[in-house]
Design an enzyme around this catalytic site. Structure first.
Site, PDB file in Angstrom:
ATOM      1  N   GLY A  22      -5.481  45.041  23.374  1.00  0.00           N
ATOM      2  CA  GLY A  22      -6.110  45.936  22.411  1.00  0.00           C
ATOM      3  C   GLY A  22      -7.466  45.469  21.940  1.00  0.00           C
ATOM      4  N   SER A  23      -8.205  44.767  22.799  1.00  0.00           N
ATOM      5  CA  SER A  23      -9.491  44.226  22.349  1.00  0.00           C
ATOM      6  C   SER A  23     -10.510  45.333  22.091  1.00  0.00           C
ATOM      7  CB  SER A  23     -10.035  43.213  23.353  1.00  0.00           C
ATOM      8  OG  SER A  23     -10.417  43.836  24.558  1.00  0.00           O
ATOM      9  N   LEU A  68      -3.040  60.810  32.351  1.00  0.00           N
ATOM     10  CA  LEU A  68      -3.989  61.908  32.435  1.00  0.00           C
ATOM     11  C   LEU A  68      -3.704  62.896  31.313  1.00  0.00           C
ATOM     12  CD1 LEU A  68      -6.276  62.642  34.436  1.00  0.00           C
ATOM     13  CD2 LEU A  68      -4.651  64.178  35.552  1.00  0.00           C
ATOM     14  N   ASN A 122     -13.694  57.709  26.811  1.00  0.00           N
ATOM     15  CA  ASN A 122     -13.009  56.583  27.460  1.00  0.00           C
ATOM     16  C   ASN A 122     -14.041  55.545  27.858  1.00  0.00           C
ATOM     17  OD1 ASN A 122     -10.761  55.188  28.672  1.00  0.00           O
ATOM     18  ND2 ASN A 122     -11.539  55.821  30.665  1.00  0.00           N
ATOM     19  N   HIS A 161     -14.593  52.510  30.757  1.00  0.00           N
ATOM     20  CA  HIS A 161     -14.066  52.109  32.067  1.00  0.00           C
ATOM     21  C   HIS A 161     -14.841  50.893  32.563  1.00  0.00           C
ATOM     22  CE1 HIS A 161     -12.076  52.662  35.940  1.00  0.00           C
ATOM     23  NE2 HIS A 161     -13.240  52.420  36.508  1.00  0.00           N
ATOM     24  N   ASP A 166     -11.325  59.258  35.122  1.00  0.00           N
ATOM     25  CA  ASP A 166     -12.649  58.621  35.147  1.00  0.00           C
ATOM     26  C   ASP A 166     -13.726  59.551  35.694  1.00  0.00           C
ATOM     27  OD1 ASP A 166     -11.283  56.263  34.348  1.00  0.00           O
ATOM     28  OD2 ASP A 166     -10.884  55.767  36.439  1.00  0.00           O
TER      29      ASP A 166
END
Length: 231
Positions: A34-35, A114, A129, A131, A172
């Site tokens: 959870g960084s 998803l 998000n 990535h 993504d």
């Protein structure tokens, strides 16, 4: 920013939204540390972001990140995926929880599922998000975590990095808001590269949120680019 037909259709922020603190919701699905979630919480407390993380939701039982959020005095909620065999029902439960918390912007931090059209329609252009690659390279189904860095090194790429993008109905795939380029060193392993890319994620996720919100939720014509300074 030069308006485009797509950006012109995106909802602008009202005057009230501009001045009130942003309400962030975080979605988790894995067993990671959870960084990125903790970094967003820190960003709201150290002045990088004008807002608060008002809810952290996990679909995984025993997720360390959920415990970490609770230790940071952030409201948490467990919505176990195994109780929702229908993905649409899970999406609906997640969206309801975030809506009840008054979330303005949903941030995925290790959410591997998803999200369907019903969820995305509840938060139009408000789901982001981060990535660990320079999308569109090394993105899509199956590219996550260490697998991404293994693929980057196996391909002989000279650069990797991190991307913050809008979430759409594919893995993504949505418009990229911001990227940071991280050089790949000749002696890199997946673990050493992952460490530097994660640091880039921590830098650009709050900054991309800040810029996106300040722009009135408008996608830039080209991604904002940063570059890791190697020492």
């Amino acid at each position: 920013m030069i308006p485009t037909p797509e950006s012109a259709s995106r909802p602008m922020r009202t005057a009230a939204e501009v001045h009130r603190p942003l309400r962030l919701g975080v979605l988790l699905s894995g067993k990671g540390r959870g960084s990125n979630m903790a970094n967003l919480v820190a960003a709201t407390r150290d002045g990088r972001l004008h807002g608060n993380v008002v809810l952290v939701v996990s679909t995984a039982r025993g997720a360390p990140a959920l415990e970490r959020a609770a230790a940071l005095d952030v409201p948490t909620r467990l919505i176990p995926a195994d109780e929702y065999p229908d993905p649409l029902a899970l999406d609906r439960a997640l969206a309801d929880a975030l809506a009840e918390a008054g979330v303005d912007l949903v941030c995925l931090c290790g959410y591997m599922r998803l999200l369907g059209p019903e969820f995305l329609a509840r938060f139009p252009d408000r789901v982001l998000n981060v990535h660990p690659s320079l999308l569109p390279r090394f993105g899509g189904k199956g590219f996550y975590g260490r697998r991404v860095h293994e693929a980057v090194i196996a391909a002989g790429a000279r650069e990797s990095g991190a991307s913050v993008h809008l979430v759409d109905g594919e893995y993504d795939h949505g418009p990229v808001l911001m990227q940071e380029i991280v050089p790949v060193r000749p002696d890199d392993t997946p673990d050493t590269l992952a460490e530097r890319v994660l640091a880039a994620e921590h830098r650009i996720y709050p900054e991309a949120i800040r810029r996106y919100v300040a722009s009135g939720y408008q996608v830039p014509p080209q991604p904002w680019i940063a570059r890791t300074v190697e020492r």
